[in-house]
Design an enzyme around this catalytic site. Structure first.
Site, PDB file in Angstrom:
ATOM      1  N   GLU A 379      25.688 -14.936 -19.885  1.00  0.00           N
ATOM      2  CA  GLU A 379      26.438 -13.674 -19.955  1.00  0.00           C
ATOM      3  C   GLU A 379      27.329 -13.760 -21.188  1.00  0.00           C
ATOM      4  O   GLU A 379      28.326 -14.477 -21.211  1.00  0.00           O
ATOM      5  CB  GLU A 379      27.263 -13.466 -18.684  1.00  0.00           C
ATOM      6  CG  GLU A 379      26.437 -13.330 -17.418  1.00  0.00           C
ATOM      7  CD  GLU A 379      25.789 -11.962 -17.280  1.00  0.00           C
ATOM      8  OE1 GLU A 379      26.060 -11.088 -18.130  1.00  0.00           O
ATOM      9  OE2 GLU A 379      25.024 -11.756 -16.319  1.00  0.00           O
ATOM     10  N   ILE A 380      26.945 -13.019 -22.213  1.00  0.00           N
ATOM     11  CA  ILE A 380      27.537 -13.186 -23.537  1.00  0.00           C
ATOM     12  C   ILE A 380      28.880 -12.486 -23.643  1.00  0.00           C
ATOM     13  O   ILE A 380      29.057 -11.360 -23.169  1.00  0.00           O
ATOM     14  CB  ILE A 380      26.594 -12.629 -24.621  1.00  0.00           C
ATOM     15  CG1 ILE A 380      25.203 -13.248 -24.493  1.00  0.00           C
ATOM     16  CG2 ILE A 380      27.147 -12.875 -26.015  1.00  0.00           C
ATOM     17  CD1 ILE A 380      25.174 -14.738 -24.557  1.00  0.00           C
TER      18      ILE A 380
END
Length: 579
Positions: A379-380
């Site tokens: 999850e950037i």
């Protein structure tokens, strides 16, 4: 004639005929860790549409035909190609037999960073191949399958239409639920046509909000004991109007469909798992990925990029599936995931169902549960990136928007005449703030996530025939013993693979002599072996563990120098001739 007219036009309009030359290598001082004079120049401080990503991928493939093969693995709902880059050193070995690492991004419409991170990875591998030994060795031993966006329709909808940072959150795959030729027509409305859905507020003497006296961008709630002399406001929610005349605003959201609830592992229907569609792989985009993966048994590791929150996620997605991930494989996940938390400051290594919420029919569970492939979802972006000292909250977002973005991420409040509410004001954070990494941080984000995938790919099986010994046992017979070594963390078969026999066993062949007997050596000290009576020259091995060896032995007659060959779907095809 055309050239003459063009020349006259240049003279008339005073235009220069000077050609802009590429930057000379002599004018560049190399920065460590980055390609210093690339063939393909790409700015990684911005985001590209699906067509923009496709153009870049074609340029990379055209510039490096010896390293890249580009193909469409399928079509999206609206007919766009889903492009894949297969990257390896094609001059060495059989590309289809090398251990493979699969990477994709942007399954959700607003989770756009994956497209740029995947593209950066492809760009870095090709541009660094000639200069960086690590990359050169990686592409000698491995192949990367990189799909920058598996949801090109929704990517373009998010970028080109009016949306918030969170909508369409579920990654609407351009589904026309009511067959009117449109989608997303009944949700939020971009009233001022600036491309972002912001907020609406209205002055109201009985409202429970006021403008923050320290920051005119912010609204703060009035406490029960506050004495208020400032103008009161009411919060009217996101921009929108009553599209269907039913007396409500913004309640008619578009058809909810989440492509990351569409995969064929522990899938549940919509009434159990919100966002599920008709049946597993009912979306052509996911079906294209599945069809590609199912024909590539060499895929041993995989990575999917989402946003946001700064998380390195592994399965299981649901507690009901927790027995799928046993302790042997969990230790491998933990080793890679914990290294990722070191490579990605501010990120946390987490288990989906324990640390977030239940997900049925998710991609990472399908890759591991159905294919036995070690898989992570990142999850950037996290607010830690702004000031490098803490993960962000809403106040930090306002501070960073002012300090670091210099006001470029906020639409200041302005009046609007609403057809239902009358005189209101519109303002708030734009859709490219909050979830999407700011441009000045994007290349760092891409590089750090890339090296995490490299670490994962590095630890896919790396097999070798370590030693071949010969011993005479009389009557013209010889005992040939070979040690097969796996120098990396991951075995040739994950525990899930072994449990369900997903992939075929590994085979170890002997050629160059007549084989009379073949066996696995279980304990050399006590001469404990397991004989394979059928077809003894081709010994079947269930698994070659990580950081370990397998010892095999044959009794042979005649022949000269023998050759030992190891044939493993995920470990590759390697041979060694007796010296």
């Amino acid at each position: 004639m055309k050239s003459y007219i063009y020349f006259i036009a240049l003279l008339v309009f005073g235009l220069s005929t000077t050609t802009i030359e590429a930057q000379s290598a002599n004018d560049i001082f190399r920065a460590a860790g980055s390609p210093h004079n690339p063939k393909v120049s790409v700015a990684f401080n911005k985001y590209y549409t699906a067509e923009g990503l496709a153009t870049i991928s074609k340029k990379i493939a055209d510039a490096y035909p010896e390293l890249v093969k580009r193909k469409s693995i399928g079509k999206s709902t609206q007919g766009r190609d889903i492009w894949m880059l297969a990257i390896t050193d094609y001059s060495v070995g059989d590309a289809d037999r090398k251990p493979a690492f699969y990477v994709d991004g942007n399954i959700h419409s607003n989770e756009i960073q994956g497209g740029e991170i995947c593209t950066y990875t492809a760009w870095y591998l090709t541009e660094s191949f000639k200069d960086v030994d690590y990359v050169k060795q990686m592409l000698k031993d491995r192949i990367f399958y990189i799909v920058p966006t598996i949801n090109p329709d929704a990517r373009n909808n998010y970028m080109k239409e009016g949306n918030t940072a969170h909508s369409p959150r579920a990654g609407l795959i351009a589904l026309d639920d009511d067959s009117d030729g449109l989608f997303d027509e009944d949700g939020y409305d971009d009233l001022d046509n600036d491309g972002s859905i912001t907020r609406m507020r209205r002055k109201n003497p009985n409202g429970n909000m006021i403008v923050d006296p320290l920051d005119p961008r912010k609204m703060i709630q009035i406490g029960p004991d506050d004495v208020v002399t400032a103008q009161r406001y009411e919060n009217l929610g996101g921009e929108g109007i009553d599209n269907d005349g039913d007396g409500s605003i913004n309640e008619d959201v578009p058809g909810y469909y989440d492509p990351n609830r569409d995969w064929g592992w522990k899938w549940q229907p919509d009434y159990i798992q919100r966002g599920a569609y008709k049946y597993p792989f009912s979306a052509p985009e996911n079906r294209a990925v599945a069809d590609f993966v199912l024909t590539r048994p060499n895929i041993a590791g995989a990575q999917s990029f989402h946003n946001s929150g700064g998380m390195i996620l592994r399965g299981p997605g649901a507690e009901e599936d927790k027995e799928t991930y046993n302790r042997v494989d969990a230790r491998i996940y933990d080793a890679i995931g914990n290294k990722g938390a070191e490579l990605l400051p501010g990120y946390r290594y987490m288990v989906v169902y324990k640390d977030l919420y239940s997900v049925f029919g998710g991609e990472l569970d399908w890759f591991y549960g159905s294919r036995g492939v070690y898989t992570f979802t990142n999850e950037i972006f996290t607010g830690f990136a702004y000031y490098k000292n803490k993960n962000g909250d809403r106040d930090q977002a306002y501070k960073a928007e002012k300090d670091l973005l210099l006001g470029d991420g906020f639409t200041n409040w302005k009046p609007y005449n609403h057809p239902t509410y009358g005189e209101i004001e519109i303002g708030g954070f734009r859709k490219n703030v909050g979830r999407a990494t700011p441009g000045f941080l994007l290349e760092e984000e891409a590089h750090r996530n890339m090296v995490f995938t490299f670490y994962h790919a590095h630890h896919m099986p790396l097999l070798s025939v370590d030693n071949i010994t010969e011993k005479s046992i009389g009557n013209g017979l010889k005992e040939i013993t070979a040690i097969i070594k796996n120098d990396r963390l991951m075995p040739t078969h994950a525990s899930q693979d072994l449990k369900y026999k997903i992939e075929r066993p590994d085979y170890i062949f002997l050629s160059g002599a007549t084989v009379l007997a073949g066996m696995i050596v279980d304990n050399d000290d006590f001469n404990i072996t397991t004989e394979q009576k059928n077809n003894p020259s081709k010994i079947k091995v269930d698994n070659i563990p990580g950081n370990s060896i397998i010892k095999v032995r044959w009794i042979v007659k005649g022949g000269g120098k023998v050759t030992v060959t190891v044939d493993s779907a995920k470990g590759g095809l390697i041979s060694k001739k007796q010296s």
